[in-house]
Enzyme design. Structure first.
Site, PDB file in Angstrom:
ATOM      1  N   TYR A  39      66.156  60.184 -21.430  1.00 41.39           N
ATOM      2  CA  TYR A  39      66.265  59.640 -22.790  1.00 41.39           C
ATOM      3  C   TYR A  39      66.136  58.113 -22.785  1.00 41.39           C
ATOM      4  CZ  TYR A  39      67.608  64.175 -24.810  1.00 41.39           C
ATOM      5  OH  TYR A  39      67.619  65.475 -25.241  1.00 41.39           O
ATOM      6  N   GLY A  91      65.012  68.252 -38.358  1.00 38.24           N
ATOM      7  CA  GLY A  91      63.602  67.999 -38.050  1.00 38.24           C
ATOM      8  C   GLY A  91      63.383  66.594 -37.508  1.00 38.24           C
TER       9      GLY A  91
HETATM   10  P1  NAP Z   1      68.103  65.251 -36.098  1.00 37.09           P
HETATM   11  O1  NAP Z   1      69.485  65.219 -36.652  1.00 37.09           O
HETATM   12  O2  NAP Z   1      67.164  66.295 -36.551  1.00 37.09           O
HETATM   13  O3  NAP Z   1      67.383  63.841 -36.385  1.00 37.09           O
HETATM   14  C1  NAP Z   1      68.071  62.632 -36.307  1.00 37.09           C
HETATM   15  C2  NAP Z   1      67.199  61.572 -36.944  1.00 37.09           C
HETATM   16  O4  NAP Z   1      67.125  61.850 -38.339  1.00 37.09           O
HETATM   17  C3  NAP Z   1      67.780  60.164 -36.790  1.00 37.09           C
HETATM   18  O5  NAP Z   1      66.706  59.278 -36.515  1.00 37.09           O
HETATM   19  C4  NAP Z   1      68.375  59.896 -38.150  1.00 37.09           C
HETATM   20  O6  NAP Z   1      68.343  58.519 -38.487  1.00 37.09           O
HETATM   21  C5  NAP Z   1      67.437  60.675 -39.051  1.00 37.09           C
HETATM   22  N1  NAP Z   1      68.097  61.049 -40.315  1.00 37.09           N
HETATM   23  C6  NAP Z   1      69.201  61.785 -40.471  1.00 37.09           C
HETATM   24  N2  NAP Z   1      69.512  61.913 -41.785  1.00 37.09           N
HETATM   25  C7  NAP Z   1      68.567  61.229 -42.453  1.00 37.09           C
HETATM   26  C8  NAP Z   1      68.322  60.997 -43.829  1.00 37.09           C
HETATM   27  N3  NAP Z   1      69.131  61.477 -44.790  1.00 37.09           N
HETATM   28  N4  NAP Z   1      67.242  60.277 -44.160  1.00 37.09           N
HETATM   29  C9  NAP Z   1      66.405  59.783 -43.221  1.00 37.09           C
HETATM   30  N5  NAP Z   1      66.604  59.969 -41.881  1.00 37.09           N
HETATM   31  C10 NAP Z   1      67.659  60.693 -41.516  1.00 37.09           C
HETATM   32  O7  NAP Z   1      68.296  65.303 -34.543  1.00 37.09           O
HETATM   33  P2  NAP Z   1      67.445  64.714 -33.281  1.00 37.09           P
HETATM   34  O8  NAP Z   1      67.857  63.305 -33.075  1.00 37.09           O
HETATM   35  O9  NAP Z   1      66.004  65.008 -33.413  1.00 37.09           O
HETATM   36  O10 NAP Z   1      68.034  65.620 -32.136  1.00 37.09           O
HETATM   37  C11 NAP Z   1      69.458  65.656 -31.943  1.00 37.09           C
HETATM   38  C12 NAP Z   1      69.781  65.665 -30.463  1.00 37.09           C
HETATM   39  O11 NAP Z   1      69.242  66.845 -29.876  1.00 37.09           O
HETATM   40  C13 NAP Z   1      69.191  64.509 -29.636  1.00 37.09           C
HETATM   41  O12 NAP Z   1      69.977  63.346 -29.691  1.00 37.09           O
HETATM   42  C14 NAP Z   1      69.222  65.110 -28.251  1.00 37.09           C
HETATM   43  O13 NAP Z   1      70.528  64.993 -27.716  1.00 37.09           O
HETATM   44  C15 NAP Z   1      68.923  66.596 -28.531  1.00 37.09           C
HETATM   45  N6  NAP Z   1      67.500  66.960 -28.315  1.00 37.09           N
HETATM   46  C16 NAP Z   1      67.197  67.850 -27.329  1.00 37.09           C
HETATM   47  C17 NAP Z   1      65.897  68.241 -27.100  1.00 37.09           C
HETATM   48  C18 NAP Z   1      65.584  69.212 -26.010  1.00 37.09           C
HETATM   49  O14 NAP Z   1      64.402  69.423 -25.684  1.00 37.09           O
HETATM   50  N7  NAP Z   1      66.591  69.809 -25.402  1.00 37.09           N
HETATM   51  C19 NAP Z   1      64.846  67.716 -27.886  1.00 37.09           C
HETATM   52  C20 NAP Z   1      65.177  66.812 -28.915  1.00 37.09           C
HETATM   53  C21 NAP Z   1      66.503  66.457 -29.121  1.00 37.09           C
HETATM   54  P3  NAP Z   1      69.716  57.659 -38.526  1.00 37.09           P
HETATM   55  O15 NAP Z   1      70.122  57.417 -37.108  1.00 37.09           O
HETATM   56  O16 NAP Z   1      69.301  56.419 -39.259  1.00 37.09           O
HETATM   57  O17 NAP Z   1      70.743  58.446 -39.298  1.00 37.09           O
END
Ligand code: NAP
Length: 296
Positions: A49, A209
């Protein structure tokens, strides 16, 4: 809930984007402590990461208050080797699930996170060159050395999960997969059915997403945003994210959503979605908005 002797908090803190939050070490520590105060004790990482920086940033914060280590479960992953311009020997993205790489990656994660054990290690992606016996050897060695307490996988198909499970001594405690109203493959390809059968909780990544849902104007996103807004109103949710988390958590395999935000208001809202319940018709309205058709 205890699954195969590993207990997740009901939500998990995800640190994939930690390097983009532009926080000082004290601000990072505050965020981690706020998560703990909110009952979110499981922290999700991966070696890669932030181009290998996120574990370092987390460890730097943890070093400011090492006593909180025992209050959390640290999860990390290994197995992906990205190509890097600055490392000419890495000229193509590839996977490496060899024993040597797994052992070296865990040692590096421990050093970066400033801890002497991981609560859970996941193989990040299924590797067509994975030798399950070799992975089992690595897991045994890590367990015996006290460096890793539990093991699992991420993005594995059921066949890949069953293969590895058949060779390792300790039960695999999770399959971390993408689950959201935008990406529903795991609901229909048997992945979540196997988790339910095994009584293990999947970890759900990118429930929102990756944030893309909020800025999209294509027909699927438009249908979803409209439907989620109507349901948010019906159930008294603060925002549509709460409806999405409730929708994911309603799945009977009891997925544990990983929160990806660095914004404390959004984190608070995500956790507060625990009080939101949907009925079956609301759940299927979201399914229908995603697919663009009703169930048969
Ligand atoms: P997510 O919750 O789908 O997306 C988070 C993103 O969405 C952040 O950039 C956040 O920005 C933004 N966001 C949230 N609410 C919003 C809103 N109302 N308006 C605009 N933007 C918004 O989760 P993710 O970060 O993609 O994934 C979560 C975790 O899953 C990662 O940290 C990682 O630990 C894990 N992961 C694992 C894999 C795998 O292959 N195993 C792959 C991807 C991720 P802000 O920070 O500004 O709120």
């Amino acid at each position: 809930m205890n699954t195969a002797h590993f207990t997740f908090s009901e939500f998990v803190a995800g640190f994939w984007r930690l390097d983009s939050w532009d926080m000082t070490p004290v601000q990072r520590l505050n965020l981690i402590e706020q998560y703990l105060d909110l009952g979110v004790t499981t922290m999700d990482h991966a070696d890669i990461y932030g181009q290998y920086q996120c574990e370092t940033l987390f460890g730097e914060a943890l070093a400011l208050n090492p006593a909180i280590r025992q209050k959390m479960q640290l999860v990390s992953k290994c197995g992906i080797k990205p190509a890097f311009d600055c490392r000419p020997e890495r000229y193509v993205n590839h996977y490496d699930t060899s024993k040597a790489h797994i052992l070296a990656s865990v040692d590096n994660s421990l050093k970066q996170l400033k801890t002497d054990y991981l609560d859970l290690l996941l193989i990040h992606r299924p590797d067509p060159l994975m030798d399950a016996d070799e992975v089992a050897e690595a897991f045994n060695e890590l367990k015996q050395a006290g460096k890793v307490l539990h093991f699992g996988v991420s993005n594995f198909t059921n066949a890949q999960f069953s293969l590895l499970a058949s060779r390792v001594d300790a039960p695999l405690v999770t399959n971390q997969v993408e689950i959201s109203p935008l990406v529903m493959n795991s609901l229909h390809d048997g992945t979540l059915d196997l988790c339910q059968q095994q009584r293990i909780r999947p970890m759900a990544w990118s429930c929102l997403g990756g944030g893309s849902l909020f800025g999209r104007t294509d027909p699927q996103a438009t249908r979803l945003l409209q439907t989620l807004a109507v349901i948010a109103d019906e159930v008294g949710a603060l925002d549509i994210s709460q409806v999405i988390y409730a929708w994911v958590r309603m799945l009977p395999s009891k997925p544990v959503p990983i929160i990806g935000s660095g914004n404390i208001d959004r984190i608070n809202s995500a956790i507060a979605s625990e009080r939101i319940t949907l009925d079956k018709q609301q759940w299927f309205s979201i399914w229908q908005a995603s697919t663009g058709h009703s169930v048969p």
